[in-house]
Design a protein around this motif. Structure first.
Motif, PDB file in Angstrom:
ATOM      1  N   LYS A  13       0.837  -1.216   0.000  1.00 57.26           N
ATOM      2  CA  LYS A  13       0.000   0.000   0.000  1.00 57.26           C
ATOM      3  C   LYS A  13       0.867   1.260   0.000  1.00 57.26           C
ATOM      4  CE  LYS A  13      -3.780  -2.425   2.277  1.00 57.26           C
ATOM      5  NZ  LYS A  13      -3.055  -3.733   2.190  1.00 57.26           N
ATOM      6  N   LYS A  14       1.914   1.262   0.801  1.00 54.85           N
ATOM      7  CA  LYS A  14       2.820   2.406   0.831  1.00 54.85           C
ATOM      8  C   LYS A  14       3.598   2.504  -0.471  1.00 54.85           C
ATOM      9  CE  LYS A  14       6.246   4.729   3.716  1.00 54.85           C
ATOM     10  NZ  LYS A  14       7.101   4.635   4.935  1.00 54.85           N
ATOM     11  N   PHE A  15       3.932   1.361  -1.048  1.00 55.30           N
ATOM     12  CA  PHE A  15       4.642   1.344  -2.325  1.00 55.30           C
ATOM     13  C   PHE A  15       3.844   2.085  -3.388  1.00 55.30           C
ATOM     14  CE2 PHE A  15       5.030  -0.923  -6.466  1.00 55.30           C
ATOM     15  CZ  PHE A  15       6.312  -0.497  -6.810  1.00 55.30           C
ATOM     16  N   TYR A  16       2.559   1.756  -3.494  1.00 52.27           N
ATOM     17  CA  TYR A  16       1.739   2.386  -4.537  1.00 52.27           C
ATOM     18  C   TYR A  16       1.394   3.835  -4.203  1.00 52.27           C
ATOM     19  CZ  TYR A  16       1.257  -1.996  -7.064  1.00 52.27           C
ATOM     20  OH  TYR A  16       1.530  -3.128  -7.790  1.00 52.27           O
ATOM     21  N   SER A  17       1.128   4.116  -2.937  1.00 52.48           N
ATOM     22  CA  SER A  17       0.699   5.470  -2.582  1.00 52.48           C
ATOM     23  C   SER A  17       1.850   6.467  -2.574  1.00 52.48           C
ATOM     24  CB  SER A  17       0.018   5.459  -1.207  1.00 52.48           C
ATOM     25  OG  SER A  17       0.940   5.103  -0.189  1.00 52.48           O
ATOM     26  N   LYS A  18       3.050   6.012  -2.236  1.00 53.52           N
ATOM     27  CA  LYS A  18       4.177   6.943  -2.119  1.00 53.52           C
ATOM     28  C   LYS A  18       5.172   6.833  -3.275  1.00 53.52           C
ATOM     29  CE  LYS A  18       7.595   8.727   1.156  1.00 53.52           C
ATOM     30  NZ  LYS A  18       8.119   8.651   2.554  1.00 53.52           N
ATOM     31  N   ILE A  19       5.664   5.634  -3.546  1.00 52.00           N
ATOM     32  CA  ILE A  19       6.726   5.483  -4.541  1.00 52.00           C
ATOM     33  C   ILE A  19       6.185   5.547  -5.961  1.00 52.00           C
ATOM     34  CG2 ILE A  19       8.494   3.926  -5.440  1.00 52.00           C
ATOM     35  CD1 ILE A  19       9.015   3.004  -2.603  1.00 52.00           C
ATOM     36  N   VAL A  20       5.168   4.748  -6.257  1.00 43.93           N
ATOM     37  CA  VAL A  20       4.627   4.744  -7.618  1.00 43.93           C
ATOM     38  C   VAL A  20       4.052   6.112  -7.975  1.00 43.93           C
ATOM     39  CG1 VAL A  20       2.853   3.756  -9.136  1.00 43.93           C
ATOM     40  CG2 VAL A  20       4.205   2.254  -7.650  1.00 43.93           C
ATOM     41  N   THR A  21       3.386   6.740  -7.024  1.00 44.20           N
ATOM     42  CA  THR A  21       2.855   8.092  -7.256  1.00 44.20           C
ATOM     43  C   THR A  21       3.976   9.054  -7.631  1.00 44.20           C
ATOM     44  OG1 THR A  21       0.996   7.768  -5.748  1.00 44.20           O
ATOM     45  CG2 THR A  21       1.649  10.033  -6.190  1.00 44.20           C
ATOM     46  N   ASP A  22       5.126   8.931  -6.975  1.00 40.57           N
ATOM     47  CA  ASP A  22       6.260   9.801  -7.277  1.00 40.57           C
ATOM     48  C   ASP A  22       6.793   9.551  -8.685  1.00 40.57           C
ATOM     49  OD1 ASP A  22       8.279  11.752  -6.061  1.00 40.57           O
ATOM     50  OD2 ASP A  22       9.601  10.181  -6.817  1.00 40.57           O
ATOM     51  N   PHE A  23       6.850   8.279  -9.090  1.00 41.94           N
ATOM     52  CA  PHE A  23       7.321   7.948 -10.441  1.00 41.94           C
ATOM     53  C   PHE A  23       6.374   8.503 -11.506  1.00 41.94           C
ATOM     54  CE2 PHE A  23      10.301   5.116  -8.499  1.00 41.94           C
ATOM     55  CZ  PHE A  23      11.246   4.815  -9.471  1.00 41.94           C
ATOM     56  N   ARG A  24       5.114   8.611 -11.180  1.00 45.75           N
ATOM     57  CA  ARG A  24       4.130   9.050 -12.166  1.00 45.75           C
ATOM     58  C   ARG A  24       3.888  10.560 -12.129  1.00 45.75           C
ATOM     59  NH1 ARG A  24       0.371   3.707 -11.490  1.00 45.75           N
ATOM     60  NH2 ARG A  24       1.330   2.543 -13.190  1.00 45.75           N
ATOM     61  N   ARG A  25       4.516  11.231 -11.156  1.00 37.45           N
ATOM     62  CA  ARG A  25       4.342  12.682 -11.062  1.00 37.45           C
ATOM     63  C   ARG A  25       5.662  13.391 -11.312  1.00 37.45           C
ATOM     64  NH1 ARG A  25      -0.142  13.211  -6.126  1.00 37.45           N
ATOM     65  NH2 ARG A  25      -1.823  12.132  -7.258  1.00 37.45           N
ATOM     66  N   ASN A  26       6.202  14.056 -10.283  1.00 32.50           N
ATOM     67  CA  ASN A  26       7.363  14.914 -10.538  1.00 32.50           C
ATOM     68  C   ASN A  26       8.712  14.312 -10.146  1.00 32.50           C
ATOM     69  OD1 ASN A  26       7.276  15.021  -7.773  1.00 32.50           O
ATOM     70  ND2 ASN A  26       6.594  17.150  -7.649  1.00 32.50           N
TER      71      ASN A  26
END
Length: 259
Positions: A13-26
């Motif tokens: 859950k933290k992987f998708y909410s924090k890390i993946v979100t970062d890869f897909r944003r800035n």
């Protein structure tokens, strides 16, 4: 020589909410890790970090919802032969297209695996203790009934998906193999009856594996598998998980702490 593979507890859950979100944003978090001391050591050639990060962010926009497979590579690997197309021509074209994709994106994929491994073990996965998958230990000890959901899920411990940017357990590369979410582990446990040890000699390993998965489920975690990762570096990272496992008290022989 083959690869050395390991299985780790992982907060999906933290992987998708924090890390993946970062890869897909800035990519703010990516920049922090690229420029950290460990990032500079792991991801060589730091004079070109801005270019590398820009390429990673661009590439990541084409990954699927699970952040495992690149859409173009997936389409290449799942392409069907045309009705009038000769089989040899079809195979040659598919092979060439896949090779061209890897040549064009190989450095980006390597960078993603290097930095993502560091980010995951710093943010949402425990390096120690981990289950030994070995080169063929897991597949030689744990089996599942054919065509079962359990069999499909445990195959993710040792093999990557079609179109994956991660590595196969037989790829002689360094990085991630695959990840299994807590939701899928719960599904696996509903199908536990379809899992079994391959013979009498593998029962202890099978028991250790089951306990490792039970701990993950009890703590609302998933698991992530890795191949040939830099153990001496990752063991220095303080675990971001509050999970405490006494392997001796539990009698676990195949769940180890790398010292």
């Amino acid at each position: 020589m083959g690869d050395w593979n390991t299985l780790h507890h992982f907060d999906d859950k933290k992987f998708y909410s924090k890390i993946v979100t970062d890869f897909r944003r800035n990519g703010q978090l990516i920049r922090e890790y690229f420029n950290s001391d460990l990032g500079k050591y792991i991801a060589y050639g730091n004079d070109k970090n801005d270019e590398r990060i820009a390429e990673i962010l661009k590439f990541s926009q084409h990954l699927d919802e699970d952040f495992k497979s690149h859409k173009t590579l997936y389409n290449i690997q799942t392409r069907k032969k045309g009705t009038s197309e000769e089989y040899s021509v079809f195979i040659k074209k598919r092979y060439q297209d896949e090779e061209d994709f890897q040549k064009a994106n190989g450095q980006i994929i390597e960078d993603i695996n290097l930095i993502l491994t560091l980010m995951i073990f710093s943010e949402c996965a425990a390096f120690n203790p981990h289950l030994i998958l070995g080169r063929t230990i897991f597949t030689g000890c744990v089996s599942a009934n054919p065509n079962s959901v359990a069999g499909e899920i445990i195959s993710n411990f040792t093999d990557s998906n079609l179109g994956s940017i991660f590595y196969s357990s037989r790829s002689n590369c360094t990085g991630l193999i695959n990840l299994v979410t807590n939701e899928d582990l719960k599904l696996l446990w509903l199908e536990k009856g379809n899992l079994y040890s391959t013979n009498e000699d593998t029962k202890k390993y099978f028991t250790d594996f089951c306990k490792f998965i039970e701990i993950a489920i009890e703590n609302n975690l998933g698991v992530i598998s890795c191949t040939n990762i830099n153990e001496s570096i990752l063991k220095m990272i303080k675990s971001p998980l509050s999970l405490k496992i006494d392997t001796k008290e539990l009698g676990l022989e195949s769940v180890i702490n790398y010292e």
